[in-house]
Design a protein around this motif. Structure first.
Motif: not given
Lengths: 354, 354
Positions: A143-144, A171-173, B164, A164-165, A147-148, A167-169, B29, A151, A175, B137, B144, A202
């Motif tokens: 997972l890290y 990951v969050l959605v 990084f 990243f916007g 993201a790296r 990726l944000d969703d 969110r 980045a 989870a 989670l 993340y 989701d």
């Protein structure tokens, strides 16, 4: 997923090379830290093999459809590979949460480390602890790394924040969908059909469809309007895909499901299909047949028959049809090539209905 | 850790503001996605509260010591906050791996979701599944977010890759240390002292000392030579810190340890201290006393006495002294202010020896 979309060979090679670079770099840093460290990276690497690279393929297909300039976007392959790493991390943590120690008949990270622990003379409870720890940590590392990779990818500076916007969703959605899935499996009482549909969305749609499609579009320089359309059609494609997956888990052949035919029935899984059956007048018969389904293949076939006769299967197929119709309607707002890509995906999902 | 280093009030506020921004954005969110989603973000947020912000303080202290220009580095607070998110993610996953459902007497993420599940009528095994899922989670989301924060922080473009590089090792080495810690607890036979020392280092030193110190230096524009010195002294500071922590877990008061006095003895934890005792001629007496330690406070005190008389405690204190002497020797290569910072940290660690 395989046939819905595939990458030209050179793209597959480029994505695999990006993945290999990540995994080799991890292994090189793990080696001086001993056998367990290297075994952890090996198990994480094994979890990435055999995948169809479906999400990277979507990134590249969307990039190409929006006429992205590959020569000017060397970071494309890293971003595409990041979605495979994200997917693998989710799979590893999903198995941990579901207490599965195999995937498609092969020991997963937790299974591999349980065996490793036993070979070191560790008793059962200790082997479980080591297996679970390895699954937590292998998923964390991947997972890290996902993201790296985004980045530090060689992309235009103004593309990093929109990526990243996405990726944000992703990951969050995912989870939130995963947690809802566990809750719906164990909380007493029957979840509403709408809740099950929202969880189906989701768990998969954002990270497997919306985000990869939109990421390819971002890298190709597509405008915000087209990206918004991709997010909407991605959500519906993901939902339709997941509902077809439920049909496959219930009615599909062993070859199509990649596990025992009717496995969802054997496991008495709470799916939208079952929930739709509950809303019909045939529910008493369906319910009795479902109660017997875990007993063996004849009972599984009887349950399949009752679900069919209740009309639940037809209702789910109709719902999938409506969802894909909405995808096609929205896709008319896209330029020709992205629209053709979405059409190919919709047709691919329909073609999987068992 | 509190007194070893503290930030000026305005820095604490700035770091907390950066953390709040992350957690608020997650909550906003999550809200439209239902009660479980919001509960997950709340539990993750609760896990960040009460922390001493030690790692962010190190980032800021190193930045200031290298004369960084705060006005020109608006991303400083996000990078500092990222280390707190990373730490919290590790703590959540560490508790999961150790099967702890409380931290400092308060339910952690897993504990909170077990209670939540029971209040929804879920039986024990289902509540465990939900609690474990939530811990996986919540940790994933914060891990993340730590990477995201560094990826989108408002910093110079040429600082992103070196930062990084630091996070990479923080994640990988900590994961390897965590896995070794579990293995050493359950694999039969006694681990070597050197293995235990290396695990003590890996679990903490890189993500708690080396990486935050070097990250502050990167942001301040310190040269590569100074950053390399920080990595070396960070490794030794982290090891010394962890060894003092073992002394506190064995000999510290309840107030200092934040749990029952002698908790490591009650739990029969395999620490470098015990390993050093095994190398002395007094081991038979120590061993008998340790075997009784789980029975109660009188036996704990007897075990403490035997460990003391065996010379193991003195040997460990001497080892800590040598490690900190090496820190001070290396720190002479640094400019005045960073050297003073390292001295403050070394003195702070010594001051915690019980």
């Amino acid at each position: 997923m395989v046939d819905m979309i595939s990458m030209p060979d050179d793209s597959t090679t480029a994505v695999d090379r990006a993945l290999d670079a990540v995994l080799t770099r991890l292994a090189e840093r793990a080696i001086p830290r001993g056998a367990a460290a290297l075994a952890l990276i090996r198990a994480a690497s094994d979890a990435t093999t055999g995948g169809k690279r479906f999400r990277p393929a979507l990134v590249v297909a969307a990039f190409d459809a929006f006429d992205g300039d590959r020569g000017a976007t060397p970071g494309l392959w890293d971003v595409a590979a990041a979605f495979e790493l994200l997917h693998t991390a989710f799979v590893i943590h999903d198995d941990l949460i579901d207490r599965d120690i195999e995937r498609r008949g092969v020991p997963n990270v937790g299974g591999t480390f349980r065996s490793r622990a036993r070979s070191l003379g560790v008793a059962d409870d200790g082997a479980d602890r080591i297996g679970d720890a390895a699954a937590v940590l292998a998923g964390d590392i991947l997972l890290y790394e996902a993201a790296r990779l985004v980045a530090v990818a060689d992309i235009a500076a103004d593309q990093r924040v929109p990526l990243f916007g996405l990726l944000d969703d992703a990951v969050l959605v995912s989870a939130i969908g995963e947690l809802a899935d566990v809750e719906q499996a164990v909380v007493p009482g029957e979840p509403e059909t709408t809740q099950l549909l929202s969880t189906a969305h989701d768990k998969t749609a954002v990270y497997s469809f919306c985000a990869p499609l939109a990421a390819g579009a971002v890298l190709a320089g597509a405008d915000a309007g087209d990206r918004a359309v991709l997010m909407t059609v991605g959500a519906d494609l993901g939902l339709a895909f997941q509902l077809v997956d439920d049909l496959i888990g219930t009615f599909g052949s062993e070859a199509q499901a990649g596990r025992d035919a009717g496995a969802d029935l054997r496991e008495a899984k709470r799916t939208p299909l079952i929930s739709l059956a509950r809303e019909t007048s045939a529910w008493p018969q369906v319910s009795s047949a479902l109660a017997l389904a875990p007993t063996g293949p004849i009972a599984v076939r009887a349950a399949q028959r009752e679900l069919h006769e209740s009309g639940a299967r037809d209702r789910l197929v109709a719902l999938i049809g409506q969802t894909l119709a909405s995808v096609r309607r929205r896709a008319t707002e896209l330029p020709t090539e992205p629209r053709a890509l979405i059409e190919r995906l919709a047709t691919g999902i329909e073609g999987r209905i068992p």
